[in-house]
Design a protein around this motif. Structure first.
Motif, PDB file in Angstrom:
ATOM      1  N   ASP A  42       0.828  -1.217   0.000  1.00 54.79           N
ATOM      2  CA  ASP A  42       0.000   0.000   0.000  1.00 54.79           C
ATOM      3  C   ASP A  42       0.855   1.256   0.000  1.00 54.79           C
ATOM      4  O   ASP A  42       0.592   2.210  -0.742  1.00 54.79           O
ATOM      5  N   VAL A  43       1.881   1.264   0.848  1.00 58.44           N
ATOM      6  CA  VAL A  43       2.749   2.443   0.937  1.00 58.44           C
ATOM      7  C   VAL A  43       3.465   2.656  -0.388  1.00 58.44           C
ATOM      8  O   VAL A  43       3.501   3.771  -0.918  1.00 58.44           O
ATOM      9  N   LEU A  44       4.041   1.597  -0.942  1.00 54.83           N
ATOM     10  CA  LEU A  44       4.778   1.729  -2.192  1.00 54.83           C
ATOM     11  C   LEU A  44       3.861   2.147  -3.335  1.00 54.83           C
ATOM     12  O   LEU A  44       4.227   3.002  -4.150  1.00 54.83           O
ATOM     13  N   ALA A  45       2.665   1.590  -3.410  1.00 53.19           N
ATOM     14  CA  ALA A  45       1.720   1.972  -4.465  1.00 53.19           C
ATOM     15  C   ALA A  45       1.397   3.464  -4.380  1.00 53.19           C
ATOM     16  O   ALA A  45       1.338   4.148  -5.407  1.00 53.19           O
ATOM     17  N   TYR A  46       1.198   3.972  -3.174  1.00 50.59           N
ATOM     18  CA  TYR A  46       0.921   5.401  -3.003  1.00 50.59           C
ATOM     19  C   TYR A  46       2.112   6.234  -3.476  1.00 50.59           C
ATOM     20  O   TYR A  46       1.950   7.240  -4.164  1.00 50.59           O
ATOM     21  N   MET A  47       3.313   5.800  -3.109  1.00 46.28           N
ATOM     22  CA  MET A  47       4.525   6.545  -3.480  1.00 46.28           C
ATOM     23  C   MET A  47       4.754   6.553  -4.983  1.00 46.28           C
ATOM     24  O   MET A  47       5.242   7.532  -5.531  1.00 46.28           O
ATOM     25  N   ILE A  48       4.370   5.468  -5.642  1.00 45.93           N
ATOM     26  CA  ILE A  48       4.559   5.376  -7.090  1.00 45.93           C
ATOM     27  C   ILE A  48       3.426   6.088  -7.832  1.00 45.93           C
ATOM     28  O   ILE A  48       3.655   6.964  -8.667  1.00 45.93           O
ATOM     29  N   ASP A  49       2.194   5.693  -7.537  1.00 49.23           N
ATOM     30  CA  ASP A  49       1.042   6.136  -8.328  1.00 49.23           C
ATOM     31  C   ASP A  49       0.535   7.532  -7.971  1.00 49.23           C
ATOM     32  O   ASP A  49       0.162   8.298  -8.855  1.00 49.23           O
ATOM     33  N   ARG A  50       0.502   7.846  -6.692  1.00 44.87           N
ATOM     34  CA  ARG A  50      -0.067   9.134  -6.268  1.00 44.87           C
ATOM     35  C   ARG A  50       0.986  10.217  -6.110  1.00 44.87           C
ATOM     36  O   ARG A  50       0.758  11.369  -6.454  1.00 44.87           O
ATOM     37  N   GLN A  51       2.153   9.846  -5.580  1.00 49.25           N
ATOM     38  CA  GLN A  51       3.171  10.837  -5.275  1.00 49.25           C
ATOM     39  C   GLN A  51       4.241  10.931  -6.360  1.00 49.25           C
ATOM     40  O   GLN A  51       4.849  11.975  -6.538  1.00 49.25           O
ATOM     41  N   GLY A  52       4.473   9.838  -7.064  1.00 46.88           N
ATOM     42  CA  GLY A  52       5.470   9.829  -8.130  1.00 46.88           C
ATOM     43  C   GLY A  52       6.902   9.971  -7.649  1.00 46.88           C
ATOM     44  O   GLY A  52       7.775  10.405  -8.412  1.00 46.88           O
ATOM     45  N   CYS A  53       7.162   9.596  -6.398  1.00 49.95           N
ATOM     46  CA  CYS A  53       8.508   9.816  -5.855  1.00 49.95           C
ATOM     47  C   CYS A  53       9.345   8.550  -5.752  1.00 49.95           C
ATOM     48  O   CYS A  53      10.536   8.632  -5.470  1.00 49.95           O
ATOM     49  N   PHE A  54       8.766   7.372  -5.981  1.00 49.43           N
ATOM     50  CA  PHE A  54       9.529   6.130  -6.046  1.00 49.43           C
ATOM     51  C   PHE A  54       9.547   5.691  -7.506  1.00 49.43           C
ATOM     52  O   PHE A  54       8.491   5.449  -8.092  1.00 49.43           O
ATOM     53  N   ILE A  55      10.732   5.602  -8.100  1.00 47.03           N
ATOM     54  CA  ILE A  55      10.876   5.272  -9.509  1.00 47.03           C
ATOM     55  C   ILE A  55      11.739   4.013  -9.619  1.00 47.03           C
ATOM     56  O   ILE A  55      12.904   4.022  -9.193  1.00 47.03           O
ATOM     57  N   GLU A  56      11.179   2.953 -10.158  1.00 46.43           N
ATOM     58  CA  GLU A  56      11.943   1.701 -10.265  1.00 46.43           C
ATOM     59  C   GLU A  56      13.094   1.877 -11.237  1.00 46.43           C
ATOM     60  O   GLU A  56      12.908   2.343 -12.365  1.00 46.43           O
ATOM     61  N   VAL A  57      14.301   1.483 -10.792  1.00 49.34           N
ATOM     62  CA  VAL A  57      15.479   1.602 -11.651  1.00 49.34           C
ATOM     63  C   VAL A  57      16.150   0.270 -11.945  1.00 49.34           C
ATOM     64  O   VAL A  57      16.961   0.174 -12.877  1.00 49.34           O
TER      65      VAL A  57
END
Length: 196
Positions: free
Chosen positions: A152-167
Motif C-alpha cells: 500500500d505504501v509503495l503503491a501510493y509513493m509510485i502512483d499518487r506521489q510519483g517519488c519512487f521510480i523503479e530503476v
C-alpha cells in the motif's frame, strides 16, 4: 558493454573494510530489516563505494542515462557519508514507516536515496526516491494508506506521489546498469536506461 562500471577498473578508489556475516545479521536484526543476498554479497566484497573517479571515456552513442550515483552504502565504513548505520541513525532522514519495507543502498549526487525493497510484492527491486516530493508520513496516514502494508505504501509513493521510480530488478541488476563516463572533464557514474 560501453562505459560499463566495474569495481576492478578503479583499484585506487577509496576502499572499505568488508563486513562479516555476523555483523550484517546483527545490524539487520537491530534495524528490523532483511538484506537481500545480492546486497549481503556486496557488503562482504566491497562494503560501500565512493564514486570519486578520475578516468572514464566519453559516453558512447546510444547510451542513455537516468541519474548519477555518488555513493554505494556500506556498514560501519568509517566514512560517514556512505555509512548505512550513520544514515539510519538520523530519524529526520528516513522515516521509520519507510524503513518498514526498504533500506537505502545508494545515494544520488542530488542527495536522493536509492533503496532496495525487502518486503511485499516488489521485494528485491531497486527504486530511486525523489526526496523533493516525498510526502511526510502523516500525509499517507491522512490519505488512508495502511502504513503497516508495504504494498500500500509503495503503491501510493509510485502512483499518487510519483517519488519512487523503479530503476532495477535487483541490486546486482542495479550494479550492472551503472555506467562511468567523462562529461566535459567531470567523471560521472549514472544508471543506464531503460530503467525497468
Amino acid at each position: 558493454m560501453a562505459n560499463e562500471f566495474r569495481f576492478e577498473d578503479y583499484p585506487d578508489a577509496m576502499t572499505f573494510k568488508p563486513v562479516m556475516d555476523k555483523a550484517i545479521a546483527a545490524f539487520a536484526a537491530e534495524q528490523g530489516i532483511e538484506f537481500s543476498s545480492d546486497y549481503t554479497a556486496f557488503l562482504k566484497a566491497h562494503n560501500g563505494f565512493y564514486f570519486d573517479l578520475d578516468t572514464a571515456g566519453p559516453l558512447a552513442d546510444g547510451v542513455e542515462t537516468f541519474d548519477s550515483v555518488r555513493y554505494l552504502r556500506g556498514l560501519d565504513t568509517g566514512f560517514e557519508y556512505n555509512d548505512l548505520r550513520v544514515f539510519l541513525a538520523d530519524a529526520d532522514l528516513w522515516d521509520k514507516a519507510f524503513r518498514a519495507f526498504c533500506y537505502p543502498v545508494a545515494e544520488s549526487h542530488g542527495g536522493d536515496p536509492i533503496v532496495e525493497i525487502y518486503k511485499g510484492k516488489a521485494k528485491g527491486k531497486i527504486y530511486f526516491v525523489d526526496h523533493e516530493v516525498i510526502p511526510d508520513i502523516s500525509e499517507l496516514a491522512d490519505a488512508g494508506v495502511n502504513l503497516e502494508n508495504a504494498d500500500d505504501v509503495l503503491a501510493y509513493m509510485i502512483d499518487r506521489q510519483g517519488c519512487f521510480i523503479e530503476v532495477a530488478t535487483s541490486f546486482s541488476n542495479f550494479i550492472g546498469k551503472l555506467v562511468a563516463y567523462d562529461d566535459d572533464g567531470s567523471i560521472n557514474v549514472s544508471i543506464r536506461r531503460p530503467l525497468a
